[in-house]
Design a protein around this motif. Structure first.
Motif, PDB file in Angstrom:
ATOM      1  N   GLY A 176       0.815  -1.209   0.000  1.00  0.00           N
ATOM      2  CA  GLY A 176       0.000   0.000   0.000  1.00  0.00           C
ATOM      3  C   GLY A 176       0.847   1.257   0.000  1.00  0.00           C
ATOM      4  O   GLY A 176       0.604   2.196  -0.770  1.00  0.00           O
ATOM      5  N   VAL A 177       1.877   1.286   0.854  1.00  0.00           N
ATOM      6  CA  VAL A 177       2.766   2.444   0.917  1.00  0.00           C
ATOM      7  C   VAL A 177       3.552   2.581  -0.386  1.00  0.00           C
ATOM      8  O   VAL A 177       3.732   3.693  -0.905  1.00  0.00           O
ATOM      9  N   ALA A 178       4.018   1.457  -0.930  1.00  0.00           N
ATOM     10  CA  ALA A 178       4.794   1.493  -2.179  1.00  0.00           C
ATOM     11  C   ALA A 178       3.947   2.018  -3.337  1.00  0.00           C
ATOM     12  O   ALA A 178       4.402   2.870  -4.118  1.00  0.00           O
ATOM     13  N   VAL A 179       2.722   1.520  -3.447  1.00  0.00           N
ATOM     14  CA  VAL A 179       1.840   1.946  -4.545  1.00  0.00           C
ATOM     15  C   VAL A 179       1.463   3.414  -4.385  1.00  0.00           C
ATOM     16  O   VAL A 179       1.416   4.168  -5.365  1.00  0.00           O
ATOM     17  N   LEU A 180       1.205   3.837  -3.148  1.00  0.00           N
ATOM     18  CA  LEU A 180       0.893   5.252  -2.908  1.00  0.00           C
ATOM     19  C   LEU A 180       2.066   6.135  -3.350  1.00  0.00           C
ATOM     20  O   LEU A 180       1.871   7.163  -4.025  1.00  0.00           O
ATOM     21  N   THR A 181       3.279   5.746  -2.967  1.00  0.00           N
ATOM     22  CA  THR A 181       4.462   6.502  -3.366  1.00  0.00           C
ATOM     23  C   THR A 181       4.578   6.564  -4.882  1.00  0.00           C
ATOM     24  O   THR A 181       4.844   7.624  -5.461  1.00  0.00           O
ATOM     25  N   LEU A 182       4.355   5.427  -5.536  1.00  0.00           N
ATOM     26  CA  LEU A 182       4.430   5.364  -6.994  1.00  0.00           C
ATOM     27  C   LEU A 182       3.393   6.273  -7.641  1.00  0.00           C
ATOM     28  O   LEU A 182       3.697   7.008  -8.595  1.00  0.00           O
TER      29      LEU A 182
END
Length: 450
Positions: A176-182
């Motif tokens: 979730g954090v990775a996709v949000l950052t992306l």
């Protein structure tokens, strides 16, 4: 040079205001920080160093990365490329370093590194005569392989980091954090204007970091444990020169000189819209060799151009040496102030993965752009296809070399770039030169006889 040009972030000699330049330089620092310290941590564990020596090895990773980057940006005599590249401790050397460390110890690593750095300098000296063996089809294959080989690193980062326990690796929280950052990086880069667009990676990291902190994913323990000031100690680890270690390290340095050709070419093609000159390529390789020689005395591990930072340059087109020079100063300061590095290492790997996956994709596309500068004749397609197939294939199935000598497994079983580089280089020399027109004439000649 006009005032506008001299202040432009898109001019290699441009010197924008500090307020404008620092955020752009900081995203280069954030993109390289984890990759720079991780090899040092791995080697320290393999060599069973004390906690104090482990900290020193990490500290020296920053110190030598800063020195090496400044040398590339602002050359001394012929050492340095005078191009916007970031240098750091390279993952490409890790398999060799861990093997040498377990067999011979840390002293042998630095002794072999000293000789390997000298070998790289000689490769740079004679590169002008070797340049004809590295046309766009070869350099592009190397860059393309670099991009493809980085995908597994990015995905592991997005899933939380390979060192997490199995029950936590790949959790929805990390993804979730990775996709949000992306998503933030994509929005800023594609819909943003001005510095919002140029600093898209930094903005994505900041947003991801804040969310990760709110989710309890940020650990500040390393900051409290780190000291405020420490000077690298020359010859603290010492030097030894086992012949097997020297041979292995020298081969890796030669191969990584080919990778440097790819990275430097990707920088000029992606960020500046032109091919790298002989002087730039030679200076870059010689500068890296000199940096590695100096590093061996201070406890810094082998350096290389950082592909993720090459991708940032290609994506943003920001090539000002002043901006990357600021990044080099921050990196260098981290070598004297351990707390700076400690703060940077608190960024969760899922945040870094989400921010850099687009960069790795850009490296891949830069490789493709280099390849298609040459015509896609059957000969050239064979060079690219076979080099990628064997390079990526063997690196994904390293156990396929289980019956080969350990030295072969170390050199060829752990890096797709090594195999692809050597194969593309060799095939370009031995395969007969044939253009698309030549191949068409051959087909017509065959049809006329049949």
């Amino acid at each position: 040079m006009s005032k506008t040009a001299s202040n432009s972030v898109f001019d290699i000699d441009g010197k924008p205001s500090f307020k404008a330049a620092f955020p752009l330089s900081l995203q280069h620092v954030l993109a390289m920080v984890v990759g720079n310290i991780t090899p040092a941590i791995i080697v320290a564990n393999v060599c069973k160093l004390s906690q104090a020596d482990k900290t020193l090895l990490v500290q020296c990773a920053f110190f030598i990365a800063g020195i090496a980057t400044l040398l590339q940006l602002y050359p001394v005599w012929k050492f340095g490329a005078r191009l916007p590249v970031i240098m750091g401790v390279s993952f490409a050397y890790v398999p060799t370093l861990t093997t040498l460390g377990s067999q011979y110890g840390i002293k042998a690593i630095f002794g072999a590194q000293l000789v390997g750095g000298v070998v790289a300098i000689f490769v740079g000296i004679f590169l002008k005569h070797l340049r004809k063996y590295f046309p766009p089809i070869v350099a592009g294959t190397v860059v393309l392989t670099i991009g493809l080989s980085l995908y597994t690193i990015a995905i592991k980062y997005m899933a939380g980091g390979a060192n997490l326990p199995p029950e936590e690796f790949g959790s929805l929280k990390h993804w979730g954090v990775a996709v949000l950052t992306l998503v933030v990086v994509l929005i800023c880069n594609q819909f943003g204007k001005g510095y919002v667009k140029l600093a898209s990676i930094l903005i994505g990291i900041v947003v991801g970091y804040v969310v990760a902190f709110m989710l309890g994913m940020v650990n500040f323990a390393s900051i409290g444990q780190a000291g405020w000031f420490s000077v690298p100690k020359p010859m603290h680890f010492g030097l030894e020169f086992p012949i097997n270690a020297i041979i292995s390290m020298s081969i890796i340095y030669i191969v990584n000189s080919v990778q440097a050709v790819g990275d430097i070419s990707a920088t000029t093609v992606g960020g500046m819209g032109r091919e790298a000159t002989d002087e730039e390529l030679a200076g870059g390789i010689m500068g890296n060799g000199l940096s590695s020689v100096v590093a061996s005395f201070f406890g810094g591990l082998p350096t290389a151009t950082y592909s993720q930072n090459v991708g940032i340059v290609a994506m943003t087109k920001v090539v000002s040496r002043y901006i990357l020079g600021l990044a080099a100063v921050v990196i260098l300061l981290a070598g004297f102030i351990p707390k700076i590095g400690a703060v940077m290492t608190t960024i969760p790997q899922s945040v870094l993965g989400g921010a850099t996956i687009t960069v790795f994709g850009m490296i891949t596309m830069t490789g493709i752009r280099l390849i298609i500068q040459d015509e896609l004749s059957n000969r050239n397609v064979t060079i690219v296809g076979l080099s990628l197939a064997l390079g990526m294939g063997i690196s994904l199935v390293p156990e396929s070399l289980s019956h080969f000598p350990e030295s072969i497994r170390i050199i060829f079983g752990s890096s797709a770039v090594v195999i692809s580089s050597l194969l593309a280089f060799t095939l370009n020399i031995i395969l007969p030169k044939a253009t698309i027109v030549d191949e068409e004439k051959e087909r017509k000649k065959f049809e006329s006889k049949s």
